[in-house]
Design a protein around this motif. Structure first.
Motif, PDB file in Angstrom:
ATOM      1  N   THR A  14       0.773  -1.439  -0.035  1.00  0.00           N
ATOM      2  CA  THR A  14       0.191  -0.329   0.364  1.00  0.00           C
ATOM      3  C   THR A  14       1.136   1.582  -0.162  1.00  0.00           C
ATOM      4  O   THR A  14       1.796   1.344   0.767  1.00  0.00           O
ATOM      5  CB  THR A  14      -0.922  -0.346   0.610  1.00  0.00           C
ATOM      6  OG1 THR A  14      -1.804  -0.812   1.175  1.00  0.00           O
ATOM      7  CG2 THR A  14      -2.183   1.243   1.543  1.00  0.00           C
ATOM      8  N   GLY A  15       0.443   2.251  -1.022  1.00  0.00           N
ATOM      9  CA  GLY A  15       1.403   3.398  -0.671  1.00  0.00           C
ATOM     10  C   GLY A  15       0.255   5.010  -1.153  1.00  0.00           C
ATOM     11  O   GLY A  15      -0.472   4.786  -0.452  1.00  0.00           O
ATOM     12  N   GLN A  16       1.056   5.677  -1.728  1.00  0.00           N
ATOM     13  CA  GLN A  16       0.129   6.865  -1.967  1.00  0.00           C
ATOM     14  C   GLN A  16      -1.335   6.008  -2.662  1.00  0.00           C
ATOM     15  O   GLN A  16      -2.978   6.659  -2.297  1.00  0.00           O
ATOM     16  CB  GLN A  16       0.519   7.738  -2.736  1.00  0.00           C
ATOM     17  CG  GLN A  16       1.992   7.984  -2.764  1.00  0.00           C
ATOM     18  CD  GLN A  16       1.988   9.369  -3.792  1.00  0.00           C
ATOM     19  OE1 GLN A  16       1.712  10.347  -4.028  1.00  0.00           O
ATOM     20  NE2 GLN A  16       3.081   9.213  -4.244  1.00  0.00           N
ATOM     21  N   PHE A  17      -1.510   5.275  -3.195  1.00  0.00           N
ATOM     22  CA  PHE A  17      -2.964   4.775  -3.978  1.00  0.00           C
ATOM     23  C   PHE A  17      -2.756   3.368  -2.924  1.00  0.00           C
ATOM     24  O   PHE A  17      -2.160   2.327  -2.566  1.00  0.00           O
ATOM     25  CB  PHE A  17      -2.729   4.486  -5.472  1.00  0.00           C
ATOM     26  CG  PHE A  17      -2.637   5.697  -6.188  1.00  0.00           C
ATOM     27  CD1 PHE A  17      -3.642   6.571  -6.698  1.00  0.00           C
ATOM     28  CD2 PHE A  17      -1.005   6.834  -6.306  1.00  0.00           C
ATOM     29  CE1 PHE A  17      -3.250   7.895  -6.466  1.00  0.00           C
ATOM     30  CE2 PHE A  17      -0.704   7.454  -7.159  1.00  0.00           C
ATOM     31  CZ  PHE A  17      -2.067   8.210  -7.719  1.00  0.00           C
ATOM     32  N   CYS A  18      -4.117   2.310  -3.497  1.00  0.00           N
ATOM     33  CA  CYS A  18      -4.536   1.270  -2.835  1.00  0.00           C
ATOM     34  C   CYS A  18      -3.377   0.681  -3.150  1.00  0.00           C
ATOM     35  O   CYS A  18      -3.420  -0.750  -2.105  1.00  0.00           O
ATOM     36  CB  CYS A  18      -6.098   1.004  -3.289  1.00  0.00           C
ATOM     37  SG  CYS A  18      -7.624   1.656  -3.160  1.00  0.00           S
ATOM     38  N   HIS A  19      -2.426   0.318  -4.479  1.00  0.00           N
ATOM     39  CA  HIS A  19      -1.978  -0.781  -4.905  1.00  0.00           C
ATOM     40  C   HIS A  19      -0.155   0.334  -4.923  1.00  0.00           C
ATOM     41  O   HIS A  19      -0.114   0.337  -6.354  1.00  0.00           O
ATOM     42  CB  HIS A  19      -1.651  -1.908  -5.237  1.00  0.00           C
ATOM     43  CG  HIS A  19      -0.717  -2.365  -6.050  1.00  0.00           C
ATOM     44  ND1 HIS A  19       0.068  -3.706  -4.674  1.00  0.00           N
ATOM     45  CD2 HIS A  19       0.074  -2.828  -6.972  1.00  0.00           C
ATOM     46  CE1 HIS A  19       0.893  -3.781  -5.519  1.00  0.00           C
ATOM     47  NE2 HIS A  19       0.963  -3.652  -6.877  1.00  0.00           N
ATOM     48  N   GLY A  20       0.423   0.311  -4.587  1.00  0.00           N
ATOM     49  CA  GLY A  20       1.707   1.155  -5.186  1.00  0.00           C
ATOM     50  C   GLY A  20       1.099   3.189  -4.799  1.00  0.00           C
ATOM     51  O   GLY A  20       0.474   3.897  -4.540  1.00  0.00           O
ATOM     52  N   GLU A  21       2.842   3.241  -6.295  1.00  0.00           N
ATOM     53  CA  GLU A  21       2.730   4.878  -6.355  1.00  0.00           C
ATOM     54  C   GLU A  21       1.393   5.056  -7.438  1.00  0.00           C
ATOM     55  O   GLU A  21       1.937   6.583  -7.708  1.00  0.00           O
ATOM     56  CB  GLU A  21       4.043   5.320  -6.541  1.00  0.00           C
ATOM     57  CG  GLU A  21       4.646   4.824  -5.005  1.00  0.00           C
ATOM     58  CD  GLU A  21       3.863   5.280  -3.702  1.00  0.00           C
ATOM     59  OE1 GLU A  21       3.048   5.980  -3.911  1.00  0.00           O
ATOM     60  OE2 GLU A  21       3.988   4.647  -2.875  1.00  0.00           O
ATOM     61  N   THR A  22       1.283   4.470  -8.494  1.00  0.00           N
ATOM     62  CA  THR A  22       0.302   4.621  -9.445  1.00  0.00           C
ATOM     63  C   THR A  22      -1.168   4.482  -9.079  1.00  0.00           C
ATOM     64  O   THR A  22      -1.526   2.744  -8.734  1.00  0.00           O
ATOM     65  CB  THR A  22       0.416   4.135 -10.509  1.00  0.00           C
ATOM     66  OG1 THR A  22       0.569   2.300 -10.740  1.00  0.00           O
ATOM     67  CG2 THR A  22       1.949   4.404 -10.950  1.00  0.00           C
ATOM     68  N   PRO A  23      -2.202   4.814  -9.398  1.00  0.00           N
ATOM     69  CA  PRO A  23      -3.806   4.188  -9.871  1.00  0.00           C
ATOM     70  C   PRO A  23      -3.984   2.651 -10.955  1.00  0.00           C
ATOM     71  O   PRO A  23      -3.991   2.620 -11.414  1.00  0.00           O
ATOM     72  CB  PRO A  23      -4.505   5.150 -10.499  1.00  0.00           C
ATOM     73  CG  PRO A  23      -3.446   6.475 -10.517  1.00  0.00           C
ATOM     74  CD  PRO A  23      -2.051   6.219 -10.861  1.00  0.00           C
ATOM     75  N   THR A  24      -4.769   2.130  -9.802  1.00  0.00           N
ATOM     76  CA  THR A  24      -4.870   0.744 -10.360  1.00  0.00           C
ATOM     77  C   THR A  24      -6.552   0.855 -10.313  1.00  0.00           C
ATOM     78  O   THR A  24      -7.413   2.074  -9.719  1.00  0.00           O
ATOM     79  CB  THR A  24      -5.203  -0.745  -9.027  1.00  0.00           C
ATOM     80  OG1 THR A  24      -5.861  -0.819  -8.155  1.00  0.00           O
ATOM     81  CG2 THR A  24      -2.639   0.043  -9.732  1.00  0.00           C
TER      82      THR A  24
END
Length: 226
Positions: A151-161
């Protein structure tokens, strides 16, 4: 590409975000759910379920928000809305399904309308129903996010999914109905990051061409039944 949309459709909101993230232009066809335009013969012929959203592209007619987004991911793969690693893709899909399959069906307009018109639930009863299932669903989602190192800035990592395309509309509805969001700091941090991007900001109901204030329409009623 033609997209059948309504500004307050939570499911259509998800697809609007995905279309924006991929930079795709569509011919938007408005189907006013409050005015029961989804019950007219031409729309029932298009989709016998009489539900939004619908996407038409390359001779195909596709219903249901997640299949539409998955189709867009396959047909227009850049930028990717699913991670490269298969385990991560499975988690993103699981998170999205937790919203689309577990939360949203309990809170949709047709459910609230049935509670009011067939069971005789009051606006207060329906509000309690909505808040109960929102709290149960968001609590689980918060736990899923907190438990993962990815978990990052977004639900998974640093880009939207795809996970983010589902989370943001669900939290929009929760806030619209005055739900307490303070128990979900991870969710709200992600939502704030998402809404800072034009793809998300331009998809909000207030920025749609058919937007109108919804005051006076309680969760279980249409304008006609007020």
């Amino acid at each position: 590409m033609k997209f059948y949309d309504f500004y307050m459709s939570n499911a259509a909101y998800r697809v609007r975000i995905a279309l924006n993230l991929k930079g795709l232009s569509v011919e938007q066809v408005i189907v006013d759910l409050v005015a029961d335009e989804h019950r007219v013969p031409w729309f029932e012929e298009l989709n016998p379920q009489r539900m939004l959203p619908i996407l038409e592209d390359d001779g195909l007619t596709i219903a249901q928000s997640l299949p539409i987004i998955e189709y867009l991911e396959e047909a227009y793969p850049e930028p990717a809305l699913l991670p490269a690693e298969r385990g991560s893709r499975a988690w993103v899909r699981s998170f999205a399904q937790s919203i689309v399959s577990d939360m949203h069906p309990l809170m949709g307009r047709r459910v609230r309308r049935y509670l009011a018109n067939q069971i005789g639930a009051t606006a207060e009863d329906i509000d309690g129903w909505y808040r109960n299932w929102i709290a149960a669903g968001l609590s689980g989602l918060e736990g899923m996010l907190v438990a993962r190192a990815e978990t990052g800035q977004f639900c998974h990592g640093e880009t939207p999914t795809i996970a983010d395309t589902c989370l943001v509309p669900q939290t929009y509805n929760a806030q619209r109905f005055g739900c307490d969001m303070s128990p979900y700091p991870t969710i709200m941090s992600i939502v704030e990051t998402c809404n800072g991007l034009p793809a998300f900001a331009d998809a909000v109901p207030e920025k749609q061409p058919d937007w109108k204030p919804m005051e006076g329409v309680i969760p279980g009623q249409s304008r006609e039944s007020k």
